[in-house]
Scaffold this active site. Structure first.
Site, PDB file in Angstrom:
ATOM      1  N   HIS A 180      -6.207  -8.955  -1.782  1.00 36.99           N
ATOM      2  CA  HIS A 180      -6.312  -9.229  -0.357  1.00 36.99           C
ATOM      3  C   HIS A 180      -7.484 -10.157  -0.044  1.00 36.99           C
ATOM      4  O   HIS A 180      -8.502 -10.150  -0.742  1.00 36.99           O
ATOM      5  CB  HIS A 180      -6.504  -7.925   0.429  1.00 36.99           C
ATOM      6  CG  HIS A 180      -5.412  -6.927   0.232  1.00 36.99           C
ATOM      7  ND1 HIS A 180      -5.358  -6.097  -0.858  1.00 36.99           N
ATOM      8  CD2 HIS A 180      -4.314  -6.630   0.988  1.00 36.99           C
ATOM      9  CE1 HIS A 180      -4.287  -5.315  -0.766  1.00 36.99           C
ATOM     10  NE2 HIS A 180      -3.636  -5.627   0.337  1.00 36.99           N
ATOM     11  N   SER A 200       0.825  -1.210   0.000  1.00 31.09           N
ATOM     12  CA  SER A 200       0.000   0.000   0.000  1.00 31.09           C
ATOM     13  C   SER A 200       0.858   1.259   0.000  1.00 31.09           C
ATOM     14  O   SER A 200       1.718   1.445   0.865  1.00 31.09           O
ATOM     15  CB  SER A 200      -0.909   0.015   1.244  1.00 31.09           C
ATOM     16  OG  SER A 200      -1.828  -1.047   1.210  1.00 31.09           O
ATOM     17  N   HIS A 234      -6.366   4.352   7.109  1.00 36.35           N
ATOM     18  CA  HIS A 234      -5.730   4.110   5.810  1.00 36.35           C
ATOM     19  C   HIS A 234      -5.076   5.384   5.281  1.00 36.35           C
ATOM     20  O   HIS A 234      -4.034   5.316   4.601  1.00 36.35           O
ATOM     21  CB  HIS A 234      -6.764   3.586   4.813  1.00 36.35           C
ATOM     22  CG  HIS A 234      -6.171   3.066   3.542  1.00 36.35           C
ATOM     23  ND1 HIS A 234      -5.313   1.984   3.504  1.00 36.35           N
ATOM     24  CD2 HIS A 234      -6.281   3.488   2.247  1.00 36.35           C
ATOM     25  CE1 HIS A 234      -4.938   1.751   2.256  1.00 36.35           C
ATOM     26  NE2 HIS A 234      -5.500   2.646   1.479  1.00 36.35           N
ATOM     27  N   HIS A 240      -3.464   0.913  -4.622  1.00 37.30           N
ATOM     28  CA  HIS A 240      -3.042  -0.226  -5.446  1.00 37.30           C
ATOM     29  C   HIS A 240      -3.538   0.034  -6.873  1.00 37.30           C
ATOM     30  O   HIS A 240      -4.729  -0.089  -7.153  1.00 37.30           O
ATOM     31  CB  HIS A 240      -3.621  -1.530  -4.898  1.00 37.30           C
ATOM     32  CG  HIS A 240      -3.068  -1.921  -3.562  1.00 37.30           C
ATOM     33  ND1 HIS A 240      -2.114  -2.900  -3.417  1.00 37.30           N
ATOM     34  CD2 HIS A 240      -3.311  -1.443  -2.319  1.00 37.30           C
ATOM     35  CE1 HIS A 240      -1.809  -3.022  -2.124  1.00 37.30           C
ATOM     36  NE2 HIS A 240      -2.520  -2.149  -1.447  1.00 37.30           N
ATOM     37  N   MET A 297      -2.086  -7.145   6.560  1.00 39.29           N
ATOM     38  CA  MET A 297      -3.182  -7.928   5.989  1.00 39.29           C
ATOM     39  C   MET A 297      -2.773  -8.607   4.682  1.00 39.29           C
ATOM     40  O   MET A 297      -3.612  -8.847   3.817  1.00 39.29           O
ATOM     41  CB  MET A 297      -4.396  -7.011   5.745  1.00 39.29           C
ATOM     42  CG  MET A 297      -4.870  -6.260   6.971  1.00 39.29           C
ATOM     43  SD  MET A 297      -6.177  -5.065   6.568  1.00 39.29           S
ATOM     44  CE  MET A 297      -6.264  -4.134   8.100  1.00 39.29           C
ATOM     45  N   SER A 298      -1.492  -8.909   4.540  1.00 39.56           N
ATOM     46  CA  SER A 298      -1.028  -9.476   3.263  1.00 39.56           C
ATOM     47  C   SER A 298       0.258 -10.275   3.458  1.00 39.56           C
ATOM     48  O   SER A 298       0.628 -10.621   4.575  1.00 39.56           O
ATOM     49  CB  SER A 298      -0.776  -8.339   2.252  1.00 39.56           C
ATOM     50  OG  SER A 298       0.295  -7.508   2.697  1.00 39.56           O
ATOM     51  N   ASN A 344       2.242   3.016  11.012  1.00 34.97           N
ATOM     52  CA  ASN A 344       1.561   3.484  12.224  1.00 34.97           C
ATOM     53  C   ASN A 344       2.025   2.642  13.406  1.00 34.97           C
ATOM     54  O   ASN A 344       2.464   1.503  13.236  1.00 34.97           O
ATOM     55  CB  ASN A 344       0.032   3.390  12.080  1.00 34.97           C
ATOM     56  CG  ASN A 344      -0.446   1.959  11.898  1.00 34.97           C
ATOM     57  OD1 ASN A 344      -0.324   1.393  10.811  1.00 34.97           O
ATOM     58  ND2 ASN A 344      -0.983   1.371  12.944  1.00 34.97           N
ATOM     59  N   TYR A 350      -9.517  -9.832   2.370  1.00 30.87           N
ATOM     60  CA  TYR A 350     -10.708  -9.067   2.765  1.00 30.87           C
ATOM     61  C   TYR A 350     -11.487  -8.510   1.571  1.00 30.87           C
ATOM     62  O   TYR A 350     -12.628  -8.058   1.723  1.00 30.87           O
ATOM     63  CB  TYR A 350     -10.340  -7.935   3.731  1.00 30.87           C
ATOM     64  CG  TYR A 350      -9.399  -6.888   3.188  1.00 30.87           C
ATOM     65  CD1 TYR A 350      -9.815  -5.916   2.285  1.00 30.87           C
ATOM     66  CD2 TYR A 350      -8.074  -6.859   3.605  1.00 30.87           C
ATOM     67  CE1 TYR A 350      -8.954  -4.959   1.803  1.00 30.87           C
ATOM     68  CE2 TYR A 350      -7.196  -5.899   3.133  1.00 30.87           C
ATOM     69  CZ  TYR A 350      -7.640  -4.954   2.239  1.00 30.87           C
ATOM     70  OH  TYR A 350      -6.772  -3.997   1.757  1.00 30.87           O
ATOM     71  N   GLU A 351     -10.897  -8.534   0.381  1.00 30.79           N
ATOM     72  CA  GLU A 351     -11.624  -8.099  -0.809  1.00 30.79           C
ATOM     73  C   GLU A 351     -12.611  -9.166  -1.280  1.00 30.79           C
ATOM     74  O   GLU A 351     -13.385  -8.924  -2.208  1.00 30.79           O
ATOM     75  CB  GLU A 351     -10.645  -7.780  -1.936  1.00 30.79           C
ATOM     76  CG  GLU A 351      -9.751  -6.579  -1.670  1.00 30.79           C
ATOM     77  CD  GLU A 351      -8.769  -6.341  -2.799  1.00 30.79           C
ATOM     78  OE1 GLU A 351      -9.173  -5.790  -3.842  1.00 30.79           O
ATOM     79  OE2 GLU A 351      -7.586  -6.705  -2.636  1.00 30.79           O
ATOM     80  N   ALA A 406       2.774  -2.337   3.874  1.00 25.31           N
ATOM     81  CA  ALA A 406       2.625  -1.330   4.923  1.00 25.31           C
ATOM     82  C   ALA A 406       2.080  -2.056   6.149  1.00 25.31           C
ATOM     83  O   ALA A 406       1.148  -2.852   6.042  1.00 25.31           O
ATOM     84  CB  ALA A 406       1.665  -0.239   4.479  1.00 25.31           C
TER      85      ALA A 406
END
Length: 326
Positions: free
Chosen positions: A124, A71, A297, A102, A257-258, A281, A126-127, A154
């Protein structure tokens, strides 16, 4: 299986001789039963080969290094010279990325004299994509000729020593999705990709990690570069305080998340892996009412934009080191 009409019936029910009104299935009810396709059969070898052939023919290049841009890190693909660009939607059988940051395109060309290909946009869990589809491009890379996978992401920093903007070189991971039995290798194994039971003890190439550490010293950024453990959660929500505390107790330094399922797929087909997380973060591990402690985000994208130049230089120099030994 009960039919929809049966279970919604509010009136008196006529029982069958067996005593259960739901036991007899009609032909229509039987057709409603869905048997999911095993993940490994979603993209069989022949389909992956077709995609790879399309890219190699269209670019005229057989790449040696594959790069997955995390990201906000799409600029890693922008430094590729003599680029041949493929929009995901124009590649046969290829998914489309839906996440901001992306771009959704594949770039093939040269970097520091090496043939490379880069994904500007990954897929991802979650998509709504199954893990086999999320990591399918890694197998495409393999059949294009890629020997080295560079995976970037990220991530939120759990380790209190990490600061926003730091880089964590991944030397191990905790596969939380795998704990739930979810793997990109589920289903029948195709030995043309790799073995049924791949070992992951040395997933992240130690030589590449050591070279990256040396490069960070020459760049003068060694104080902001760490070596740590990454964990992938399903998302798209950011983690709770309790989850972050649990991950820290497990030895996790950064969370995202990846990446993990991509690394598993790469190691399954015997690719050398280098991966790093840009800490965008700091994860809150204490309860607070402050809004500033909540990840967003927008924050991720802003930090990634500010550190793009440094990340690009690190990747370029590491590619140059690989090319020296070619």
């Amino acid at each position: 299986m009960c039919s929809r009409d049966c279970c919604n019936n509010k009136g008196p029910v006529s029982r069958t001789k067996e005593g259960n009104p739901c036991e007899k299935k009609t032909q229509k009810q039987e057709s409603e039963i869905i048997v999911p396709t095993p993940q490994s059969l979603l993209y069989p070898y022949e389909v992956i080969q077709e995609i790879a052939d399309f890219i190699v023919k269209g670019s005229g290049i057989r790449p040696k290094i594959g790069i997955i841009c995390g990201s906000g890190l799409g600029s890693l693909a922008d430094i590729i010279q003599n680029p041949k660009v493929f929009d995901y939607e124009k590649i046969p059988n290829f998914p489309v990325s839906t996440v901001e940051g992306h771009a959704g395109r594949l770039v093939v060309g040269t970097l520091e004299g090496a043939n490379v290909m880069a994904m500007q946009g990954r897929f991802h869990f979650y998509e709504g994509y199954p893990l086999a589809k999320c990591s399918m491009p890694v197998r495409v890379m393999k059949l294009c000729g890629v020997e080295y996978l560079f995976a970037t992401n990220a991530a939120g920093g759990i380790n209190p020593k990490y600061a926003v903007g730091d880089i964590m070189l991944m030397h191990d991971h905790v596969n939380m999705l795998g704990f739930a039995g979810n793997s990109p290798l589920q289903g029948p194994n195709d030995p043309r990709f790799g073995p049924r039971f791949p070992a992951l003890v040395n997933s992240y190439n130690k030589d590449l990690i050591n070279k990256a550490i040396e490069i960070s010293k020459t760049m003068g950024i060694e104080s902001s570069v760490h070596v740590g453990v990454y964990s992938c959660l399903g998302g798209p929500t950011y983690e709770t305080i309790a989850e972050l505390k649990a991950l820290r107790m497990m030895g996790v330094d950064a969370v995202g998340m990846s990446t993990v399922h991509e690394v598993i797929t790469a190691r399954h087909c015997d690719m050398k892996v280098f991966a790093f997380s840009l800490i965008t973060n700091k994860c809150a591990t204490e309860y607070s009412d402050k809004k500033d402690d909540e990840a967003s985000h927008d924050e991720v994208m802003a930090v990634a934009k500010n550190r793009q130049k440094t990340c690009c230089e690190l990747v370029s120099r590491l590619v140059a080191e690989i090319q020296k030994t070619a």
